[in-house]
Design a protein around this motif. Sequence first.
Motif, short mmCIF file in Angstrom:
data_model
loop_
_atom_site.label_atom_id
_atom_site.label_comp_id
_atom_site.label_asym_id
_atom_site.label_seq_id
_atom_site.Cartn_x
_atom_site.Cartn_y
_atom_site.Cartn_z
N TYR A 54 7.19 -1.98 5.75
CA TYR A 54 7.75 -0.63 5.83
C TYR A 54 6.98 0.20 6.86
O TYR A 54 5.76 0.29 6.79
CB TYR A 54 7.69 0.03 4.45
N PHE A 55 7.72 0.79 7.76
CA PHE A 55 7.10 1.48 8.90
C PHE A 55 7.77 2.82 9.13
O PHE A 55 8.99 2.94 9.10
CB PHE A 55 7.19 0.60 10.14
N GLY A 56 6.96 3.82 9.37
CA GLY A 56 7.49 5.15 9.54
C GLY A 56 7.17 5.73 10.91
O GLY A 56 6.09 5.50 11.45
N ARG A 57 8.13 6.43 11.46
CA ARG A 57 7.87 7.15 12.71
C ARG A 57 8.62 8.48 12.67
O ARG A 57 9.68 8.59 12.06
CB ARG A 57 8.31 6.34 13.93
N MET A 58 8.07 9.46 13.33
CA MET A 58 8.75 10.73 13.47
C MET A 58 9.90 10.58 14.46
O MET A 58 9.79 9.84 15.44
CB MET A 58 7.79 11.82 13.92
N SER A 59 10.98 11.26 14.21
CA SER A 59 12.20 11.07 15.00
C SER A 59 12.02 11.46 16.47
O SER A 59 12.69 10.91 17.33
CB SER A 59 13.35 11.88 14.40
N LYS A 60 11.12 12.38 16.76
CA LYS A 60 10.97 12.86 18.14
C LYS A 60 9.60 12.50 18.71
O LYS A 60 9.02 13.24 19.50
CB LYS A 60 11.18 14.37 18.20
N THR A 101 3.95 11.98 5.28
CA THR A 101 2.60 12.04 4.72
C THR A 101 2.59 11.62 3.26
O THR A 101 1.73 10.86 2.81
CB THR A 101 2.03 13.47 4.84
N ASN A 102 3.58 12.09 2.50
CA ASN A 102 3.68 11.74 1.09
C ASN A 102 3.92 10.25 0.89
O ASN A 102 3.30 9.61 0.02
CB ASN A 102 4.80 12.55 0.43
N ASP A 103 4.82 9.68 1.68
CA ASP A 103 5.11 8.26 1.57
C ASP A 103 3.90 7.41 1.99
O ASP A 103 3.64 6.35 1.40
CB ASP A 103 6.32 7.89 2.42
N LEU A 104 3.18 7.87 2.97
CA LEU A 104 1.98 7.16 3.40
C LEU A 104 0.92 7.21 2.30
O LEU A 104 0.28 6.20 1.99
CB LEU A 104 1.45 7.78 4.68
N ALA A 105 0.76 8.38 1.68
CA ALA A 105 -0.24 8.55 0.61
C ALA A 105 0.09 7.69 -0.60
O ALA A 105 -0.80 7.24 -1.32
CB ALA A 105 -0.32 10.02 0.21
N ARG A 108 4.01 3.74 0.47
CA ARG A 108 5.38 3.30 0.75
C ARG A 108 5.55 2.93 2.22
O ARG A 108 6.56 2.34 2.59
CB ARG A 108 6.37 4.41 0.37
N ILE A 109 4.59 3.33 3.04
CA ILE A 109 4.62 3.07 4.48
C ILE A 109 3.35 2.33 4.87
O ILE A 109 2.25 2.70 4.47
CB ILE A 109 4.74 4.40 5.27
N ASP A 110 3.51 1.26 5.67
CA ASP A 110 2.38 0.42 6.06
C ASP A 110 1.79 0.80 7.41
O ASP A 110 0.61 0.61 7.66
CB ASP A 110 2.81 -1.05 6.12
N ALA A 111 2.64 1.30 8.31
CA ALA A 111 2.18 1.69 9.64
C ALA A 111 2.99 2.88 10.10
O ALA A 111 4.11 3.10 9.65
CB ALA A 111 2.35 0.53 10.63
N ILE A 112 2.40 3.68 10.99
CA ILE A 112 3.09 4.88 11.48
C ILE A 112 3.03 4.95 12.99
O ILE A 112 2.11 4.41 13.63
CB ILE A 112 2.47 6.18 10.90
N PHE A 113 4.02 5.63 13.56
CA PHE A 113 4.04 5.92 14.99
C PHE A 113 4.39 7.39 15.12
O PHE A 113 5.52 7.80 14.86
CB PHE A 113 5.08 5.05 15.68
N GLY A 254 -0.88 3.95 13.89
CA GLY A 254 -1.95 3.81 12.91
C GLY A 254 -1.52 2.96 11.72
O GLY A 254 -0.32 2.79 11.46
N LEU A 255 -2.50 2.43 11.00
CA LEU A 255 -2.25 1.57 9.85
C LEU A 255 -2.71 2.25 8.57
O LEU A 255 -3.75 2.93 8.55
CB LEU A 255 -3.00 0.25 9.99
N ASN A 256 -1.94 2.07 7.53
CA ASN A 256 -2.34 2.55 6.20
C ASN A 256 -3.72 2.00 5.86
O ASN A 256 -3.96 0.79 5.94
CB ASN A 256 -1.30 2.09 5.17
N LYS A 257 -4.64 2.87 5.46
CA LYS A 257 -6.02 2.44 5.22
C LYS A 257 -6.14 1.49 4.02
O LYS A 257 -7.18 0.85 3.85
CB LYS A 257 -6.93 3.64 5.01
N ASN A 258 -5.12 1.39 3.19
CA ASN A 258 -5.18 0.53 2.01
C ASN A 258 -4.83 -0.92 2.29
O ASN A 258 -4.93 -1.77 1.40
CB ASN A 258 -4.29 1.07 0.91
N ILE A 259 -4.39 -1.22 3.50
CA ILE A 259 -4.17 -2.62 3.86
C ILE A 259 -5.53 -3.32 3.89
O ILE A 259 -6.53 -2.74 4.30
CB ILE A 259 -3.49 -2.70 5.24
N SER A 260 -5.57 -4.56 3.47
CA SER A 260 -6.84 -5.26 3.34
C SER A 260 -7.58 -5.35 4.68
O SER A 260 -6.98 -5.43 5.75
CB SER A 260 -6.63 -6.67 2.79
#
Length: 317
Positions: A54-60, A101-105, A108-113, A254-260
């Motif tokens: 699961y990966f999240g990015r802002m639309s713009k 931010t909520n989904d990352l916390a 629910r999201i593993d990486a962000i752009f 960036g990567l979710n800090k909870n990934i091993s």
Amino acid sequence: MMVARKITTGWPCKGHWFVAPFIVIVLLLALCPLFVVQAEKLPDRYTQMPENGYFGRMSKVLFDANVTDTTIATDMIIREVFGTMGMRSEIVVYEDKDKLTNDLANNRIDAIFINTIDFLDMQHLIDMERLYTLIYGDRVEQAVLLLVRKSDELDMISDLRGKTVSIPAGHFLGRTYLEVLLMENGFPPIEKYFANVQETIDTNSAIVDLFFNKTDAALVSDIAFELAAELNPRIKTSLKPLAVSQDMIPQIIGLNKNISEQNRARIDEIMGKSHENRRIQHLLSLFRANKFIKLKQSDIGSTKQLIDRYNYLTQSR
């Protein structure tokens, strides 16, 4: 109100377009067995559906590239990479930073752009030792340029009051720089200072608007200006920067800090070699991008300085 949408890709499948070429490698990395993570830290889906990422990015998040122009190339990357792995990905495109931010916390999201400004608000949720960005041209940082026409003989920011400006959608770093510039000179915010703010689909459109006298100024990156001038030398002879920011990093992966820790180390290795894949290298070259690079925390210091300055001036008003 809908604040996020999902784009699901798989192999074989048709009709699903992944709209951000630069996040593809992050998806590529994360969708391999790297994300078999610690069950006690992350949701059950990691043990029940380890084949999904699961990966999240802002639309713009992208302001230098026209999203429409990137869809074909990115679909090719997805079909080649994920098809050979037989895996699926879910990309969540966010309009609301707080939702991301909520989904990352909540893992629910593993990486962000995202753009660097938004990143600074959620860095506590990210592995700060493994940050990445994309190199355009031969350098990682970009400067913000406020362009005007030479023939208009505009030499100071005060000369633009009541005029029009083109700003690419998603160029939050540029907007913040311009807001700081206005506040430092005792002027009102962008929307009140300019008679009209024209939002464009990308930086090239902003430059073209200025070149053809549709606006009086354009807020772009120096890399976009250099590319436009390379394609049309008249642009460089007709336009000039009225103001130039310090060099900054515009976007971050960036990567979710909870990934091993083990998986994050493996991602480092793959990210460093992604440009060696000839097909991916060719697709990235379509957007004048060379490769991904790992960042140090100090690399985003100039952006943080700009935000700190913006916050100070805003609170002092």
